[in-house]
Scaffold this motif. Structure first.
Motif, PDB file in Angstrom:
ATOM      1  N   THR A 117     -15.810  -9.521   7.067  1.00  0.00           N
ATOM      2  CA  THR A 117     -15.899  -8.527   8.130  1.00  0.00           C
ATOM      3  C   THR A 117     -16.280  -7.186   7.524  1.00  0.00           C
ATOM      4  N   THR A 120     -18.295  -1.779   9.603  1.00  0.00           N
ATOM      5  CA  THR A 120     -18.889  -1.490  10.911  1.00  0.00           C
ATOM      6  C   THR A 120     -18.299  -2.396  11.982  1.00  0.00           C
ATOM      7  N   GLU A 121     -18.109  -3.677  11.654  1.00  0.00           N
ATOM      8  CA  GLU A 121     -17.488  -4.596  12.609  1.00  0.00           C
ATOM      9  C   GLU A 121     -16.060  -4.155  12.916  1.00  0.00           C
ATOM     10  N   GLN A 122     -15.346  -3.701  11.897  1.00  0.00           N
ATOM     11  CA  GLN A 122     -13.981  -3.228  12.119  1.00  0.00           C
ATOM     12  C   GLN A 122     -13.977  -1.999  13.026  1.00  0.00           C
ATOM     13  N   ARG A 125     -14.479  -3.128  16.561  1.00  0.00           N
ATOM     14  CA  ARG A 125     -13.241  -3.691  17.112  1.00  0.00           C
ATOM     15  C   ARG A 125     -12.268  -2.580  17.518  1.00  0.00           C
ATOM     16  N   ASP A 156     -17.746 -12.881  16.113  1.00  0.00           N
ATOM     17  CA  ASP A 156     -17.072 -11.745  15.481  1.00  0.00           C
ATOM     18  C   ASP A 156     -15.852 -11.305  16.294  1.00  0.00           C
ATOM     19  N   GLU A 167     -20.975 -10.085  19.097  1.00  0.00           N
ATOM     20  CA  GLU A 167     -21.467 -10.250  17.733  1.00  0.00           C
ATOM     21  C   GLU A 167     -22.099  -8.951  17.256  1.00  0.00           C
ATOM     22  N   TYR A 168     -21.900  -8.663  15.972  1.00  0.00           N
ATOM     23  CA  TYR A 168     -22.573  -7.512  15.371  1.00  0.00           C
ATOM     24  C   TYR A 168     -23.548  -8.012  14.318  1.00  0.00           C
TER      25      TYR A 168
END
Length: 252
Positions: A117, A120-122, A125, A156, A167-168
């Motif tokens: 992860t 950026t994904e964090q 979220r 994701d 999704e990223y």
């Protein structure tokens, strides 16, 4: 036939008489990179007597005998089919059986699932968590087809109440991630989710173009991007469904 040596070390020995040296990796290594796999993973799936041959293989069309993760009979397939196709034929037939179809679309928690992860994904979220009640009881969805040898996908972010996966995608440092074969894989993953009643919102960062109607193209993940994701959720499932999990402004 002219012998070729590649920058990855596969193929003919470097400097061998009559060989041609190319300053790029071999086709197998290129495909492994695009599908985010390693040759070690591939060697773990091939029949043991053929490991030495696969270790030196450069052709994606070369066929080998492969082992099924679920213990079914070995099956013959090319390297490209194993890396991008459905995998074991018997697993594929089982995925379409009535019993499996009853479970298709069910979100579930897969223990021990390790998926890298990014920061950026964090951030995405966190931004969505400021707007919606995000539960963490599921990290996978059962599908009605095989995807990379498994009857499941790992989005994701899952919003199980709405049956929406987020999704990223980012091209990464190489600039090649989520392009080419990986782009086709992303679209196949979306199709696998849609056929079991889910919808997918993709955040396409780093200059990647949108691939579908519910995709958001952006340079970076911002509060505005999160707001657009919530807006698309309302388009997909309606205001009432989204309001049921929406957080009051300033609640976090």
């Amino acid at each position: 036939m002219v012998a070729v040596s590649f920058a990855c070390g596969h193929g003919a020995a470097a400097g061998a008489p009559g060989s041609v040296a190319l300053r790029r990796t071999c086709p197998v290594c290129m495909l492994l990179h695009e599908t985010q796999r390693t040759r070690g993973e591939l060697l773990g799936r091939v029949a043991p007597p053929q490991r030495s041959a696969l270790a030196a293989e450069t052709r994606v069309g070369a066929e080998f005998d492969w082992r099924c993760r679920r213990g079914h009979d070995r099956f013959r397939a090319s390297v490209v089919d194993v890396l991008t196709g459905p995998g074991c034929p018997k697993c594929g037939r089982n995925a379409a059986s009535p019993g499996s179809l009853r479970e298709a679309g069910m979100p579930f928690m897969k223990p021990g699932l390790r998926v890298g992860t990014s920061m950026t994904e964090q951030r995405l979220r966190v931004l969505l968590g400021e707007r919606l009640k995000l539960h963490h009881r599921a990290n996978a969805v059962r599908t009605a087809r095989m995807f990379y040898g498994r009857q499941e996908v790992w989005p994701d972010i899952l919003v199980a109440e709405l049956r929406i996966a987020i999704e990223y995608d980012d091209p990464g440092r190489s600039g090649r991630a989520h392009r080419g074969l990986k782009e086709g894989s992303d679209q196949e993953k979306d199709a696998a989710l849609r056929e079991v009643g889910w919808e997918v919102i993709r955040i396409r960062g780093g200059g990647l173009p949108p691939l579908g109607p519910y995709h958001v193209a952006c340079r970076s993940v911002t509060a505005e991007v999160a707001d657009e994701v919530v807006r698309l959720m309302r388009v997909i499932r309606g205001d009432a469904a989204v309001d049921a999990i929406a957080l009051p402004l300033g609640a976090t």
